[in-house]
Design an enzyme around this catalytic site. Sequence first.
Site, short mmCIF file in Angstrom:
data_model
loop_
_atom_site.label_atom_id
_atom_site.label_comp_id
_atom_site.label_asym_id
_atom_site.label_seq_id
_atom_site.Cartn_x
_atom_site.Cartn_y
_atom_site.Cartn_z
N GLY A 104 -69.67 -49.81 -26.60
CA GLY A 104 -68.35 -49.21 -26.50
C GLY A 104 -67.25 -50.12 -27.03
O GLY A 104 -66.20 -49.63 -27.46
N GLU A 127 -77.22 -49.63 -27.74
CA GLU A 127 -77.51 -48.58 -26.76
C GLU A 127 -78.97 -48.14 -26.75
O GLU A 127 -79.50 -47.74 -25.70
CB GLU A 127 -76.60 -47.37 -27.00
#
Length: 700
Positions: A104, A127
């Site tokens: 993020g 991720e």
Amino acid sequence: MTSPITFTQEGRIGLILIDNPPVNAISGPFITGLAKALDRFEAADDLDAVVLYCAGRTFVAGADIASFEDPSGFSAKPFNTVLARLEAQSRPVIAALHGTVLGGGLELAMACHHRVARPDTRLGLPEVKLGIIPGSLGTQRLPRLVGAELALDLVTTGRKIGLQQALQAGLVDKVAEGEPRDIGLAAAEALLATDAPVRRASELDVSPAPADVLAKAEAEAAKKPGWPQLAAAVRCVRAAQELPFAEGEAVEATEFARLLPSPSSKALRHLFFAEREAAKIPGLPRDTKLRPIRKVGIIGAGTMGGGIAMNFANIGIPTVIVEVSDAALQCGLGLVRKNYEASAAKGRLTAQQVGARMNLLQGALDYGALADCDLVIEAVFENLALKQEICAKLGAITKPGAIIATNTSTLDVDALAQATGRPADVVGMHFFSPANVMRLLEVVRGTATAPDVLATVMKLATAIGKVPVVSGVCYGFIGNRMAEVYMREAEFLIMEGAEPTDVDAAVESLGFAMGPCRMLDMAGVDVGAKTVIEHGRAGGLPDDPSYRALVQKLFAMGRHGQKTGAGYYRYEGRAPSSDPQVKAIAEQLADRHGIVRRQSIGREEITERLLYPLINEGLKILEEGIAYRPGDIDLIWVAGYGFPDFLGGPMWMADNIGLDVIAQRLAHYAGQRGDAYGYWRPAALLGQLCGGMRLAHWKG
């Protein structure tokens, strides 16, 4: 609560400071604070640009992973809404990057119009390692900035890239030395001087990946059904190059929402948290003073010793390797050089780096060369008497305060510690082969191991890139003690009529890289047999002639696995093929030991008999206090034994199977096969937890 985001200004430039230690992780208050900072910027007509930067040692290093476990449900929408606002600004938004810009954090940076970074910056979207994909438009903005081919690589591997590659690819616009605030302000001033229009990633065209690259990525993803995030990542990148941004955004949102609650993602997130918990040792204060490690000594220049030495040379620690003969020493050093040169041939090291690391390695034939070492690790073969003799020498030769470590994989660390005459300085450091590659380090805490010794070794392990897990002292510690029952049942299954291919295929169908027979052939049948013989003599294993009879017979016949061209399989190079002679050997042993042969044994039975006793042994290890947590056991089996990470490890798998089911099946096999030696006896902890409680909630 103080907001992790503050807004100030300097002249005509707004400043958004993120200060959310330790790694500026994205959280609810973070998102709220960023939205409020944007409110202030949007209301300030006297500002021409805004700089976003972070305090501390790093830029935003990703989301708070714990937020994914929110029982009310996790949504990326609030953060994505703020990113859309950030990108839509008509005045320039500059991100000043440093440290690690991950997940993020990178998605935040890509929503800005311009990115300036310090030379130490590393960037990535990791991720996939958590069983998901980027959920805040990472799969859509990244292809527009760097092209779909590189984006596909970064999203499917989760790897980090350095600043030069990021700059060359267009992910970063400028490199600058200095404090993040200062380089951000300078970049903003320079950008305003050009009067250039803002550059929004979402509005850029995508340089498409070649069709064969996408096809190859899809084929590779199809080979890993346990990692559904790979196929999802490919679909998202394909959407980025084929669809408008808004439609690609919808594809990413759908894939992310499907993956987040998936069993594989939950398992990988469990391992993420388990790795962090493993560093916390009960009763060991976090501020324990560490012993300095400036020089390391290794006893033994074999494959294991040389591999261990490489770990320390890799981080710049001078290391001396002691051998009994010059021929053995030169052979060992030659193998280390060969390993480094192989890395250089693949572009992972330069010739200068190879030379520098080899220069850190010193060979010696005299234990006196270890006198000034801060840590000495014995890495000779598994023989208690030999290791005790070496430990006695090390106790006398090494300086006061030096740590003495043993690389034993099964032997009594307390007995070795007593042999040194200074047991407080002794600890087990069980490396896994190849020691320069495998991530696991089983740190064995002896009865007398001093707290600062344990703390020092745990910290050192992370410095050399290992995942350290503490074990107490028992036969085989955590990993090999559990592996013993796994190998035991593999042998009994073969003597009862299963083929090695049947046994291996059963667990490989679950996602194991290789089954027990192939694993032992690779490690060395001789190594396995000698361990059984050594511990049989010491009374550590059942006094039963049928116990591990097959591995001992193969060893006696010279069938030592891949290295001799025959073990459980026959080999041409490294490729295994079934060998009828193994079936004949198994039949002979079955007849000798009164084992009833069967025509066939089903895959479900094979799987249960291999894994349920292994899980049961793990429960015994927990109840005895050998392991601190179920997650520690899972880490050991995933990082050291090839247990599929998407299954979370044996203890996590046990919860998903159901502890009641495991108890019932153990009782079934005890009744079917007999249980004279307690092979199938359920751990007391299993009985305590049956009835709905999960191991994940067990606190010891």
